[in-house]
Enzyme design. Sequence first.
Site, PDB file in Angstrom:
ATOM      1  N   GLY A 155       0.961  -1.166   0.007  1.00  0.00           N
ATOM      2  CA  GLY A 155       0.054  -0.035  -0.113  1.00  0.00           C
ATOM      3  C   GLY A 155       0.899   1.198  -0.096  1.00  0.00           C
ATOM      4  N   GLN A 199       2.891   9.939   1.781  1.00  0.00           N
ATOM      5  CA  GLN A 199       4.214   9.300   1.774  1.00  0.00           C
ATOM      6  C   GLN A 199       5.188   9.686   0.616  1.00  0.00           C
ATOM      7  OE1 GLN A 199       2.254   5.394   2.461  1.00  0.00           O
ATOM      8  NE2 GLN A 199       4.400   4.878   3.427  1.00  0.00           N
ATOM      9  N   CYS A 220       5.890  -0.238   7.706  1.00  0.00           N
ATOM     10  CA  CYS A 220       5.349   0.969   6.929  1.00  0.00           C
ATOM     11  C   CYS A 220       6.663   1.382   6.064  1.00  0.00           C
ATOM     12  CB  CYS A 220       5.102   2.023   7.821  1.00  0.00           C
ATOM     13  SG  CYS A 220       4.493   3.632   7.034  1.00  0.00           S
ATOM     14  N   LEU A 221       6.563   1.851   4.656  1.00  0.00           N
ATOM     15  CA  LEU A 221       7.753   2.067   3.956  1.00  0.00           C
ATOM     16  C   LEU A 221       8.262   3.435   4.423  1.00  0.00           C
ATOM     17  CD1 LEU A 221       5.816   1.262   0.551  1.00  0.00           C
ATOM     18  CD2 LEU A 221       7.993   0.015   1.476  1.00  0.00           C
ATOM     19  N   HIS A 235      -4.386   1.303   7.502  1.00  0.00           N
ATOM     20  CA  HIS A 235      -3.173   1.754   7.932  1.00  0.00           C
ATOM     21  C   HIS A 235      -3.013   3.059   6.847  1.00  0.00           C
ATOM     22  CE1 HIS A 235       1.254   1.044   7.943  1.00  0.00           C
ATOM     23  NE2 HIS A 235       1.122   1.708   6.670  1.00  0.00           N
ATOM     24  N   GLU A 236      -3.687   2.756   5.612  1.00  0.00           N
ATOM     25  CA  GLU A 236      -3.434   3.885   4.731  1.00  0.00           C
ATOM     26  C   GLU A 236      -4.090   5.051   4.887  1.00  0.00           C
ATOM     27  OE1 GLU A 236      -1.020   3.457   2.997  1.00  0.00           O
ATOM     28  OE2 GLU A 236      -0.665   1.316   3.101  1.00  0.00           O
ATOM     29  N   HIS A 266      -2.617   7.307   7.281  1.00  0.00           N
ATOM     30  CA  HIS A 266      -1.642   8.148   6.964  1.00  0.00           C
ATOM     31  C   HIS A 266      -2.309   9.542   6.312  1.00  0.00           C
ATOM     32  CE1 HIS A 266       2.113   6.015   6.471  1.00  0.00           C
ATOM     33  NE2 HIS A 266       1.430   4.782   6.046  1.00  0.00           N
TER      34      HIS A 266
HETATM   35  O1  GNR Z   1       3.954  -2.533   2.747  1.00  0.00           O
HETATM   36  C1  GNR Z   1       3.381  -2.500   3.853  1.00  0.00           C
HETATM   37  N1  GNR Z   1       2.911  -3.389   4.211  1.00  0.00           N
HETATM   38  C2  GNR Z   1       2.129  -3.560   5.180  1.00  0.00           C
HETATM   39  C3  GNR Z   1       1.970  -4.609   6.109  1.00  0.00           C
HETATM   40  C4  GNR Z   1       0.927  -4.671   7.111  1.00  0.00           C
HETATM   41  C5  GNR Z   1       0.122  -3.424   7.590  1.00  0.00           C
HETATM   42  C6  GNR Z   1       0.141  -2.636   6.592  1.00  0.00           C
HETATM   43  C7  GNR Z   1       1.286  -2.585   5.574  1.00  0.00           C
HETATM   44  S1  GNR Z   1       1.154  -1.052   4.602  1.00  0.00           S
HETATM   45  C8  GNR Z   1       3.029  -1.182   4.260  1.00  0.00           C
HETATM   46  C9  GNR Z   1       3.041  -0.042   3.084  1.00  0.00           C
HETATM   47  C10 GNR Z   1       2.811   1.220   3.490  1.00  0.00           C
HETATM   48  O2  GNR Z   1       3.714   1.873   4.463  1.00  0.00           O
HETATM   49  N2  GNR Z   1       1.738   1.695   3.536  1.00  0.00           N
HETATM   50  O3  GNR Z   1       1.590   2.899   3.971  1.00  0.00           O
HETATM   51 NI    NI Z   2       2.626   3.168   5.826  1.00  0.00          NI
END
Ligand code: GNR
Ligand code: NI
Length: 171
Positions: free
Chosen positions: A46, A51, A94-95, A136-137, A140
């Site tokens: 995601g 980001q 998270c990236l 999660h997204e 953000h």
């Molecule tokens: O790549 C991602 N893996 C992930 C694993 C578990 C829960 C959420 C994520 S999102 C993350 C990519 C990211 O930072 N998205 O904002």
């Molecule tokens: Ni993230």
Amino acid sequence: MAILPILVAPDPRLKTKAKPVEAVDEDLRRLIDDMLETMYDAPGIGLAAPQVGVLLRLLVLDVAGKDEPPAPMAFVNPEIVWESEEMSVYEEGCLSIPSHYAEVERPAQVKVRYLDRDGQKQEVLADGLLATCLQHEIDHLDGKLFIDYLSSLKRNMILRKLKKETTRETA
Ligand code: GNR
Ligand code: NI
């Protein structure tokens, strides 16, 4: 298409609430394609527009398994309109917080209303990894990171390490 630089915490743009997208046009579709290319390149499942330094309510994801065909999705102005009482725990990464992982508890199912890349109204009832990733997204977009669910001790430890690494790189 282009691979965009991904911001790493602590960057003030990752703590900022993003603004709604006003028009789903060719420029936005170009940004969606660049975000998907950036996400696959990272690699991640995601990516939210903040980001890559764009403070708009837009996210992309692909939660297809390794042996499944790619399933890119784009969510414009997504809104959680329902969440289950049932919770589930996933190990999240998270990236924007490279090399750190932690278990986060979130509603197991959510219903999300959004516009697709054609500007059409859509609704999805998500569970499993899709539900976790969407939450999660969408966090953000509200300037929230998964480390905000951890104790301040753990959060500050991670932020201190990230800060140190960033200072080293720009030294
Ligand atoms: O790549 C991602 N893996 C992930 C694993 C578990 C829960 C959420 C994520 S999102 C993350 C990519 C990211 O930072 N998205 O904002
Ligand atoms: Ni993230």
